[in-house]
Scaffold this motif. Structure first.
Motif, PDB file in Angstrom:
ATOM      1  N   ASP A  31      27.566  48.530 -40.471  1.00  0.00           N
ATOM      2  CA  ASP A  31      27.432  48.949 -39.083  1.00  0.00           C
ATOM      3  C   ASP A  31      26.260  48.197 -38.459  1.00  0.00           C
ATOM      4  O   ASP A  31      25.159  48.175 -39.009  1.00  0.00           O
ATOM      5  CB  ASP A  31      27.205  50.454 -38.982  1.00  0.00           C
ATOM      6  N   SER A  32      26.517  47.553 -37.330  1.00  0.00           N
ATOM      7  CA  SER A  32      25.537  46.683 -36.690  1.00  0.00           C
ATOM      8  C   SER A  32      25.527  46.927 -35.191  1.00  0.00           C
ATOM      9  O   SER A  32      26.462  47.515 -34.640  1.00  0.00           O
ATOM     10  CB  SER A  32      25.889  45.211 -36.952  1.00  0.00           C
ATOM     11  N   VAL A  33      24.488  46.450 -34.542  1.00  0.00           N
ATOM     12  CA  VAL A  33      24.424  46.452 -33.086  1.00  0.00           C
ATOM     13  C   VAL A  33      24.104  45.034 -32.652  1.00  0.00           C
ATOM     14  O   VAL A  33      23.113  44.447 -33.094  1.00  0.00           O
ATOM     15  CB  VAL A  33      23.360  47.432 -32.546  1.00  0.00           C
ATOM     16  N   HIS A  35      22.708  42.722 -30.012  1.00  0.00           N
ATOM     17  CA  HIS A  35      21.813  42.771 -28.859  1.00  0.00           C
ATOM     18  C   HIS A  35      22.403  41.954 -27.713  1.00  0.00           C
ATOM     19  O   HIS A  35      22.534  42.435 -26.598  1.00  0.00           O
ATOM     20  CB  HIS A  35      20.433  42.234 -29.251  1.00  0.00           C
ATOM     21  N   ALA A  53      24.273  45.031 -26.111  1.00  0.00           N
ATOM     22  CA  ALA A  53      24.267  46.360 -26.732  1.00  0.00           C
ATOM     23  C   ALA A  53      25.656  46.779 -27.215  1.00  0.00           C
ATOM     24  O   ALA A  53      26.172  47.811 -26.839  1.00  0.00           O
ATOM     25  CB  ALA A  53      23.673  47.398 -25.780  1.00  0.00           C
ATOM     26  N   ASN A  55      28.054  48.063 -30.114  1.00  0.00           N
ATOM     27  CA  ASN A  55      28.181  48.668 -31.436  1.00  0.00           C
ATOM     28  C   ASN A  55      29.276  47.927 -32.178  1.00  0.00           C
ATOM     29  O   ASN A  55      30.381  47.737 -31.655  1.00  0.00           O
ATOM     30  CB  ASN A  55      28.525  50.154 -31.322  1.00  0.00           C
ATOM     31  N   PHE A  56      28.985  47.493 -33.390  1.00  0.00           N
ATOM     32  CA  PHE A  56      29.878  46.617 -34.144  1.00  0.00           C
ATOM     33  C   PHE A  56      30.003  47.213 -35.537  1.00  0.00           C
ATOM     34  O   PHE A  56      29.136  47.020 -36.392  1.00  0.00           O
ATOM     35  CB  PHE A  56      29.244  45.219 -34.162  1.00  0.00           C
ATOM     36  N   ASN A  57      31.057  47.985 -35.761  1.00  0.00           N
ATOM     37  CA  ASN A  57      31.212  48.736 -37.004  1.00  0.00           C
ATOM     38  C   ASN A  57      31.631  47.860 -38.179  1.00  0.00           C
ATOM     39  O   ASN A  57      32.237  46.797 -37.999  1.00  0.00           O
ATOM     40  CB  ASN A  57      32.212  49.863 -36.812  1.00  0.00           C
ATOM     41  N   THR A  73      20.446  43.558 -32.896  1.00  0.00           N
ATOM     42  CA  THR A  73      19.413  44.585 -32.845  1.00  0.00           C
ATOM     43  C   THR A  73      19.227  45.148 -34.242  1.00  0.00           C
ATOM     44  O   THR A  73      18.104  45.413 -34.673  1.00  0.00           O
ATOM     45  CB  THR A  73      19.799  45.716 -31.865  1.00  0.00           C
ATOM     46  N   SER A  74      20.351  45.303 -34.954  1.00  0.00           N
ATOM     47  CA  SER A  74      20.306  45.823 -36.325  1.00  0.00           C
ATOM     48  C   SER A  74      21.592  45.447 -37.041  1.00  0.00           C
ATOM     49  O   SER A  74      22.578  45.068 -36.419  1.00  0.00           O
ATOM     50  CB  SER A  74      20.143  47.340 -36.324  1.00  0.00           C
ATOM     51  N   GLY A  75      21.564  45.554 -38.376  1.00  0.00           N
ATOM     52  CA  GLY A  75      22.762  45.327 -39.172  1.00  0.00           C
ATOM     53  C   GLY A  75      22.832  43.951 -39.797  1.00  0.00           C
ATOM     54  O   GLY A  75      21.872  43.183 -39.800  1.00  0.00           O
TER      55      GLY A  75
END
Length: 82
Positions: A31-33, A35, A53, A55-57, A73-75
């Motif tokens: 699971d990632s975000v 940016h 922004a 959301n990238f599951n 942003t994360s992942g």
């Protein structure tokens, strides 16, 4: 081997730096975000700006367009480079 396509290379992105390349596929390894995602034919809500922004599951893919840069942003994602 004559498979009818050119081989791509890939890079696994785990940081929050902006990565610039001719990206032809992006796949989430967890699971990632995202940016920011840019490309010639990518915009957010048909408004003309970069997609932000997102959301990238896990196991989700974006393909069919050429992306020119991605920043997380994360992942963790794998980017396939042409």
């Amino acid at each position: 081997m004559g498979y009818g396509y050119e081989w791509t290379r890939s890079t696994i992105i785990t940081d929050t730096n902006t990565h610039t390349a001719k990206i032809v596929k992006l796949m989430a390894l967890e699971d990632s975000v995202i940016h920011t995602l840019t490309g010639d034919h990518i915009d957010e809500n048909l408004a003309g700006g970069d997609a932000t922004a997102i959301n990238f599951n896990t196991s989700a893919c974006i393909e069919g367009v050429v992306m020119t840069s991605v920043k997380l942003t994360s992942g963790t994602v794998v980017a396939y480079i042409a």
